[in-house]
Design a protein around this motif. Structure first.
Motif, short mmCIF file in Angstrom:
data_model
loop_
_atom_site.label_atom_id
_atom_site.label_comp_id
_atom_site.label_asym_id
_atom_site.label_seq_id
_atom_site.Cartn_x
_atom_site.Cartn_y
_atom_site.Cartn_z
N SER A 1 54.36 -39.69 -49.23
CA SER A 1 53.16 -39.57 -50.04
C SER A 1 53.23 -40.37 -51.33
CB SER A 1 52.91 -38.10 -50.36
OG SER A 1 51.80 -37.93 -51.20
N VAL A 2 54.40 -40.31 -52.00
CA VAL A 2 54.55 -40.94 -53.32
C VAL A 2 55.89 -41.65 -53.39
CG1 VAL A 2 54.69 -40.54 -55.82
CG2 VAL A 2 53.16 -39.13 -54.41
N VAL A 3 55.90 -42.84 -53.95
CA VAL A 3 57.15 -43.53 -54.28
C VAL A 3 57.59 -43.08 -55.68
CG1 VAL A 3 58.19 -45.74 -54.91
CG2 VAL A 3 56.77 -45.56 -52.86
N GLU A 4 58.79 -42.56 -55.75
CA GLU A 4 59.39 -42.22 -57.03
C GLU A 4 60.89 -42.48 -56.92
OE1 GLU A 4 60.06 -38.54 -60.21
OE2 GLU A 4 58.71 -38.24 -58.51
N SER A 5 61.28 -43.57 -57.45
CA SER A 5 60.58 -44.45 -58.34
C SER A 5 60.75 -45.88 -57.84
CB SER A 5 61.18 -44.26 -59.73
OG SER A 5 60.99 -45.31 -60.59
N THR B 1 50.66 -44.41 -54.00
CA THR B 1 50.99 -43.86 -55.31
C THR B 1 52.43 -44.23 -55.66
OG1 THR B 1 49.52 -41.98 -54.87
CG2 THR B 1 51.05 -41.77 -56.73
N VAL B 2 52.63 -44.84 -56.81
CA VAL B 2 53.95 -45.28 -57.26
C VAL B 2 54.21 -44.75 -58.65
CG1 VAL B 2 55.37 -47.27 -57.90
CG2 VAL B 2 53.98 -47.35 -55.82
N CYS B 3 55.20 -43.87 -58.76
CA CYS B 3 55.64 -43.32 -60.05
C CYS B 3 56.79 -44.16 -60.57
CB CYS B 3 56.08 -41.86 -59.84
SG CYS B 3 56.85 -41.08 -61.26
N TYR B 4 56.82 -44.39 -61.88
CA TYR B 4 57.89 -45.17 -62.51
C TYR B 4 58.00 -44.69 -63.95
CZ TYR B 4 54.25 -47.70 -65.01
OH TYR B 4 53.19 -48.01 -65.83
N ASN B 5 59.03 -45.15 -64.65
CA ASN B 5 59.12 -44.82 -66.08
C ASN B 5 59.56 -46.04 -66.87
OD1 ASN B 5 62.08 -44.67 -66.99
ND2 ASN B 5 62.15 -43.40 -65.16
N PHE B 6 59.48 -45.93 -68.17
CA PHE B 6 59.85 -47.05 -69.05
C PHE B 6 60.83 -46.57 -70.11
CE2 PHE B 6 58.87 -51.06 -71.33
CZ PHE B 6 58.69 -51.91 -70.25
N MET B 7 61.70 -45.61 -69.74
CA MET B 7 62.70 -45.11 -70.67
C MET B 7 63.89 -46.07 -70.69
SD MET B 7 62.70 -40.98 -69.95
CE MET B 7 62.10 -40.93 -68.26
N ILE C 1 56.34 -36.28 -48.81
CA ILE C 1 57.67 -36.61 -49.33
C ILE C 1 57.52 -37.59 -50.49
CG2 ILE C 1 59.81 -37.84 -48.82
CD1 ILE C 1 59.80 -35.01 -47.78
N VAL C 2 58.30 -37.35 -51.53
CA VAL C 2 58.38 -38.23 -52.69
C VAL C 2 59.78 -38.83 -52.68
CG1 VAL C 2 58.30 -38.35 -55.20
CG2 VAL C 2 56.77 -36.77 -53.99
N THR C 3 59.87 -40.13 -52.49
CA THR C 3 61.20 -40.73 -52.37
C THR C 3 61.14 -42.21 -52.72
OG1 THR C 3 63.16 -40.84 -50.94
CG2 THR C 3 61.04 -41.36 -49.92
#
Length: 387
Positions: free
Chosen positions: A60-64, A99-105, A27-29
């Motif tokens: 599995s992944v942090v987003e975001s 795993t940590v997904c993020y953005n810089f928009m 899960i990505v959440t």
């Protein structure tokens, strides 16, 4: 590759029990209820993790783990914001999430002008229309100097669209553009968006990159200690929007990103849809070059048009050579000896998706079709004959 699925938490119309039936195991959440800039408490992380594990899945992944706008602007109480981000990373690490997904928009996340573009099959897709974007920017937002950012033919068509549009058309356009903030607290009307854009006055791409570098210097050491791979999501679309700079859009931007703080904890979310909307981006080549820095994959496809418009195509349709991209990451997995998580990113509205209150792009049947297609490509490539 680890099959994962984005889930927006307990309020998501798609249930964990349904996700388990897709065959995805991860899960990505995120903890969307926690305001940007605040720390994620360990007990809140564990509670959400337990909910996921009770359904036979794993987080599995942090987003975001969102980056506060003050960080992007380089203003405000940055020491507190940085400290909270570091605390969140440490708490996630203690929970075994790596795993940590993020953005810089700045201001906006992904931007689309049409959330229900009808395909030839009757399916509905997300679309970025250059004409409607220009109409919004120049005629609705009335941003100073906006005309210079749009082609003359696009501007002419935008003026024609605006003249024929109704108030409902314009309201729909605004809500479509705002829909690219999934899980976010802020939604702007035109005056509110105009005010937010003004807060970025004087911040160009160089200044935004400098603020990104400062952020990474502040948080990557904590990510290293926690055993977390942070992975930046590219800009979507990969071009300046509404006068805002975009700094993670092409090959050079990715090279600059990983060079800012060389570390396994400073990596990339390789999004084939975002990067694929860039005319000059050679995705198979970029995949091969940056594979060692990639911690997470978003796999979807786009079909581009000469005026800068694009729509989200079938996962194996569109302009991106998906098998070539996937092959690069299968080779990288062999080198590492570990799986890279991926998710089918966005999906069309298909069949029983119609009428469900899901986030735009995050349908059940549409993404399930995409996952099945991607799974087939992966299986085929794993059985390819040795070269």
């Amino acid at each position: 590759m680890e099959e994962t699925w984005r889930w927006f938490g307990p309020l998501d119309d798609i249930r964990l029990e349904e996700i388990r039936q897709t065959g995805a195991t991860g899960i990505v959440t995120a903890l969307h209820e926690i305001p940007y800039g605040e720390a994620w408490p360990e007990d809140a992380i564990r509670a959400r993790q337990a909910m996921i594990e009770a359904a036979g899945l794993r987080w599995s992944v942090v987003e975001s783990l969102p980056v506060h706008e003050d960080v992007k602007r380089g203003t405000g109480d940055l020491p507190r914001i940085f400290a909270n981000y570091r605390e969140s990373l440490r708490n996630l690490g203690r929970c075994g999430i790596s795993t940590v997904c993020y953005n810089f928009m700045p201001v906006l996340d992904w931007t689309r002008t049409d959330l229900a573009y009808r395909m030839k099959t009757g399916a509905l897709a997300l679309r970025f229309d250059a004409v409607r974007q220009a109409a919004f920017d120049v005629l609705m937002l009335q941003r100073l100097g906006a005309e210079a950012d749009h082609r003359p033919d696009v501007l002419a068509a935008a003026r024609e669209w605006f003249a024929q549009s109704t108030e409902t058309d314009r309201d729909t356009l605004l809500s479509s553009i705002m829909a690219g903030l999934p899980g976010a607290f802020d939604r702007y009307d035109v005056p509110g968006l105009r005010q937010m854009l003004e807060s970025y006055a004087g911040i160009d791409a160089a200044a935004l990159k400098a603020n990104l570098a400062r952020f990474l210097r502040e948080v990557v050491p904590a990510a290293e200690e926690a055993g977390i791979a942070m992975c930046m999501h590219p800009d979507d679309p990969p071009r300046p929007i509404l006068g805002l700079p975009r700094i993670v859009s092409n090959r050079q931007d990715l090279a600059d990103l990983v060079a800012m703080v060389p570390s396994r904890s400073n990596g990339i979310t390789f999004c084939t849809g975002s990067l694929g909307a860039g005319v000059a981006n050679d995705l198979p080549a970029m995949a091969r070059e940056f594979a060692p820095h990639v911690a997470f994959l978003h796999l979807r496809n786009v079909t581009k048009e000469p005026d800068g418009s694009f729509h989200e195509a079938d996962h194996l349709g569109g302009d991106v050579d998906m098998p070539a991209v996937i092959a690069a990451f299968l080779d990288e997995e062999k080198r590492r000896g570990e799986e890279i998580p991926f998710r089918p990113d966005h999906g069309h509205v298909l069949l029983s998706d119609a009428g469900r209150k899901t986030h735009p792009g995050y349908t059940l049947v549409g993404r399930l079709r995409g996952l099945a297609e991607l799974r087939g490509v992966i299986a085929g490539l794993r059985h390819r004959a040795p070269v």
